[in-house]
Each structure stands twice: as structure tokens, then as C-alpha cells.
Design a protein around this motif. Structure first.
Motif, PDB file in Angstrom:
ATOM      1  N   PHE A 115     -50.457  41.980  39.681  1.00  0.00           N
ATOM      2  CA  PHE A 115     -49.904  41.525  38.402  1.00  0.00           C
ATOM      3  C   PHE A 115     -48.941  40.377  38.671  1.00  0.00           C
ATOM      4  N   ARG A 116     -49.277  39.206  38.161  1.00  0.00           N
ATOM      5  CA  ARG A 116     -48.407  38.030  38.354  1.00  0.00           C
ATOM      6  C   ARG A 116     -48.501  37.125  37.135  1.00  0.00           C
ATOM      7  N   LEU A 117     -47.361  36.907  36.491  1.00  0.00           N
ATOM      8  CA  LEU A 117     -47.283  36.007  35.345  1.00  0.00           C
ATOM      9  C   LEU A 117     -46.305  34.878  35.650  1.00  0.00           C
ATOM     10  N   PRO A 118     -46.439  33.737  34.960  1.00  0.00           N
ATOM     11  CA  PRO A 118     -45.420  32.685  35.074  1.00  0.00           C
ATOM     12  C   PRO A 118     -44.080  33.200  34.570  1.00  0.00           C
ATOM     13  N   LYS A 119     -43.019  32.486  34.916  1.00  0.00           N
ATOM     14  CA  LYS A 119     -41.703  32.858  34.413  1.00  0.00           C
ATOM     15  C   LYS A 119     -41.588  32.559  32.922  1.00  0.00           C
ATOM     16  N   GLU A 120     -40.690  33.272  32.264  1.00  0.00           N
ATOM     17  CA  GLU A 120     -40.362  33.026  30.855  1.00  0.00           C
ATOM     18  C   GLU A 120     -41.600  33.102  29.959  1.00  0.00           C
ATOM     19  N   VAL A 121     -42.201  34.276  29.906  1.00  0.00           N
ATOM     20  CA  VAL A 121     -43.402  34.472  29.086  1.00  0.00           C
ATOM     21  C   VAL A 121     -43.081  35.016  27.695  1.00  0.00           C
ATOM     22  N   ALA A 122     -41.877  35.458  27.471  1.00  0.00           N
ATOM     23  CA  ALA A 122     -41.522  36.052  26.180  1.00  0.00           C
ATOM     24  C   ALA A 122     -41.800  35.082  25.037  1.00  0.00           C
ATOM     25  N   GLY A 123     -42.536  35.568  24.038  1.00  0.00           N
ATOM     26  CA  GLY A 123     -42.821  34.783  22.845  1.00  0.00           C
ATOM     27  C   GLY A 123     -43.942  33.775  22.993  1.00  0.00           C
ATOM     28  N   LYS A 124     -44.489  33.592  24.184  1.00  0.00           N
ATOM     29  CA  LYS A 124     -45.522  32.574  24.392  1.00  0.00           C
ATOM     30  C   LYS A 124     -46.918  33.127  24.117  1.00  0.00           C
ATOM     31  N   GLU A 125     -47.782  32.262  23.575  1.00  0.00           N
ATOM     32  CA  GLU A 125     -49.147  32.668  23.271  1.00  0.00           C
ATOM     33  C   GLU A 125     -49.932  32.888  24.551  1.00  0.00           C
TER      34      GLU A 125
END
Length: 209
Positions: A115-125
Motif C-alpha cells: 500500500f503506497r499513496l502520494p503524500k497529501e491525498v485528503a480530498g483529492k479525486e
């Protein structure tokens, strides 16, 4: 109301038929999936918000438009990786994440291994990519995880879906849009789509026994 869009564009249907064929080799399968994914990028981003920007053409000043906030493309590994390049080619301003989740038939549950997401994903589509939505278990687990990070609108793009998978996903996440180019007749006893196109990961990476 079911949030499912089936795209019947002739070019996509032509490429889907080639993708389905048993004799289509891995190199061709990868190319087709890449091309289809790029075309699906248009449908999955048609509601992105725009902002006005002042620009200078070679002849004069004018006001243009740019995407206000870049989406995040999330691949459900491993088959979703076959869609990633096509999407990023069309959406070069997007960032990408990866989720590795599979359904273990012995424990009758999903298992997360990456599991790896970019930083600052809150609220992004989020554009969630996986070629096949069959039982819906893996997609459901991925969406559950994404929502733990308070992401914004989620759109799932697939090549093929089952009604069972769509129903299960929308039962738990009615807000998620699903975009595909075909809805299959049924699932077999192993949870594979029929008529389907086989195991997308195996066909992509030539790991068929």
C-alpha cells in the motif's frame, strides 16, 4: 441510481474484441490495454474542475483553462499496472499510487501486501484502475482503505465488470462511479468473468502455466 457507465464506442469495442482473443500474445495484450486505458481517461476525468489562467499565444494574450487539482491514479496490483502507463500518458499531471490486495480462497478473505499513496491525498479525486471487476471483493477492500485517508471522489475504471461485483461495490460504496466497456454474462464457480478475457495479470506478464 446505479453509478455505472458502459462505453460502447466502436474503437473501444474493436480493441476489446482483440483483447479477449485467446491467441492474442502478451506484448499485444499490453499494448491494447495501454491504448484502452488512455481512451478511458477521457471519460473518467470529464467532471474535473477547471480554473481560468492568463496565457500568451505566439500572437496575443488570452485566457485559457487548466485542471484545478490533479487526480491521483491508483493501480490495484498487479493487473492494474497494465493500465497505469496509458492513464499517465493522457494525464501527465496526475500522481500515482499502488495497492496490492488479493483474495485468498483458503481463508475466504482479502489480503493486503502493499500500500503506497502520494503524500497529501485528503480530498483529492481518485481514479482506481483494475481491468476486471468480478466478485468485487478486492475493489471493495481497496476502496475501504482509500477512504481511511479521507480521499475525495472515487471513480473506478475497468475493462469488464459483473453485475454481482457492481452490486456489491455499490451496496457498500454507493458514491463510487464505475466506468467500463463491457458487462459480462456471469461468474463461474471460481469467480472468473464469463465470457471474459482470462486472468488479466497472467496475460499481461506471460505467467500462464
Amino acid at each position: 441510481m446505479e453509478k455505472l457507465t458502459i462505453i460502447s464506442h466502436p474503437v473501444l469495442q474493436h480493441k476489446l474484441t482483440l483483447l479477449r482473443k485467446k491467441e492474442t500474445k502478451s506484448c499485444e495484450f499490453r499494448r491494447l490495454l495501454n491504448e484502452i486505458s488512455g481512451l478511458l481517461a477521457y471519460e473518467s476525468t470529464k467532471e474535473l474542475a477547471l480554473i481560468d489562467v492568463d496565457i500568451q499565444t505566439p500572437l496575443e494574450s488570452m485566457q485559457g483553462q487548466e485542471v484545478k487539482q490533479a487526480p491521483i491514479i491508483v493501480s490495484i496490483m498487479r493487473a492494474g499496472n497494465g493500465m497505469l502507463d496509458g492513464l499517465l500518458n493522457m494525464l501527465p499531471f496526475a500522481s500515482a499510487g499502488h495497492i496490492g490486495i488479493y483474495r485468498d480462497k483458503f481463508i475466504q478473505n482479502t489480503v493486503e501486501y502493499y500500500f503506497r499513496l502520494p503524500k497529501e491525498v485528503a480530498g483529492k479525486e481518485i481514479i482506481l484502475a483494475d481491468p476486471l471487476l468480478a466478485t468485487g471483493d478486492t475493489a471493495l477492500a481497496c476502496i475501504d482503505r482509500l477512504k481511511q485517508y479521507n480521499v475525495g471522489k472515487i471513480t473506478m475504471i475497468c475493462i469488464l465488470v459483473s453485475q454481482q461485483g457492481v452490486d456489491k461495490l455499490h451496496h457498500f460504496h454507493p458514491d463510487v462511479n464505475i466506468i467500463a466497456i463491457g458487462k459480462e454474462r456471469e461468474l463461474n464457480e471460481d469467480g472468473h468473468l464469463l465470457p471474459g478475457l482470462g486472468d488479466a495479470g497472467d496475460r499481461l506478464y506471460k505467467t500462464i502455466d
